[in-house]
Design a protein around this motif. Sequence first.
Motif, mmCIF file in Angstrom:
data_model
loop_
_atom_site.group_PDB
_atom_site.id
_atom_site.type_symbol
_atom_site.label_atom_id
_atom_site.label_comp_id
_atom_site.label_asym_id
_atom_site.label_seq_id
_atom_site.Cartn_x
_atom_site.Cartn_y
_atom_site.Cartn_z
ATOM 1 N N HIS A 63 0.800 -1.230 0.000
ATOM 2 C CA HIS A 63 0.000 0.000 0.000
ATOM 3 C C HIS A 63 0.830 1.276 0.000
ATOM 4 O O HIS A 63 0.299 2.345 -0.278
ATOM 5 C CB HIS A 63 -0.968 -0.010 1.186
ATOM 6 N N ASP A 121 0.559 2.926 -3.342
ATOM 7 C CA ASP A 121 -0.781 3.166 -3.888
ATOM 8 C C ASP A 121 -0.873 4.474 -4.671
ATOM 9 O O ASP A 121 -1.457 4.525 -5.759
ATOM 10 C CB ASP A 121 -1.827 3.164 -2.770
ATOM 11 N N ARG A 127 0.938 4.256 -7.926
ATOM 12 C CA ARG A 127 0.194 3.357 -8.809
ATOM 13 C C ARG A 127 -1.026 4.065 -9.398
ATOM 14 O O ARG A 127 -1.331 3.913 -10.590
ATOM 15 C CB ARG A 127 -0.224 2.105 -8.029
ATOM 16 N N GLN A 147 -8.775 7.175 -6.287
ATOM 17 C CA GLN A 147 -8.345 5.900 -5.715
ATOM 18 C C GLN A 147 -8.609 5.867 -4.206
ATOM 19 O O GLN A 147 -9.083 4.862 -3.665
ATOM 20 C CB GLN A 147 -6.860 5.672 -5.982
ATOM 21 N N LEU A 188 -10.998 3.245 -2.050
ATOM 22 C CA LEU A 188 -10.555 2.464 -0.899
ATOM 23 C C LEU A 188 -11.428 2.749 0.324
ATOM 24 O O LEU A 188 -11.703 1.851 1.123
ATOM 25 C CB LEU A 188 -9.082 2.781 -0.593
ATOM 26 N N SER A 239 -6.037 -0.058 4.762
ATOM 27 C CA SER A 239 -4.875 0.748 4.398
ATOM 28 C C SER A 239 -5.138 2.248 4.479
ATOM 29 O O SER A 239 -4.201 3.041 4.537
ATOM 30 C CB SER A 239 -4.396 0.395 2.985
#
Length: 213
Positions: free
Chosen positions: A69, A72, A75, A93, A97, A104
């Motif tokens: 994570h 993240d 990414r 994102q 989540l 996370s």
Amino acid sequence: MTEVMGLRERKKLETARRIVRTAIALFVERGFDNVSVQEIADAADVSKMTVFNYFGTKEDLAFRPMEDHFGDAARAVRERKPDESPVDAVRRQFLELVETRDPSVGLANEVFVRQLRELVLGTPALRDRVFLAAQKGTRDLAAHLAEETGDLMLATIAAAMISAARNALIEEHWRRADAGDHVDTIVADAPERTARAFALVEQGLGDYARKAH
């Protein structure tokens, strides 16, 4: 053959999870430095060699569940949609989540996740490793932005601001959870808080906290 491999992979995953949960339980009960790998292996009903085959070091047992994570944000930026800004990508994102109540981003009802966080914060070696991993995540984000823009200095500033906003939101989730707020309430408030946090990144500091005459 595919089915056999699938079963084998599932068993390996189950073994890894059992080892991690056993290790965390022992660490929480007795302290990270007071538990040996052999004791973890015995409690998880595996050999010491099996533990090291799955996890290279004792620290990995506590660190591995959160390792992926830290990348993240980078990414999200690498995989962002056409015409989507880096800030928009990380914000989107993050909210995805939040919607799935991912641990996370500081949303966890599970005792195991809370125990893991407390263990990491209370163990200097683990806390230092988390800090270094977070720094690496920010550097990776900066490197990608620099590739796209050709300006490493501004990319480094942008990556630091994006990471800081994201981390502050996560810490706010944990703070509210520790204060007794229900996860549903935190999730319900998340879109507004997320919008404000990333708006500050988008707009720059400007007149933020300008001292009045």
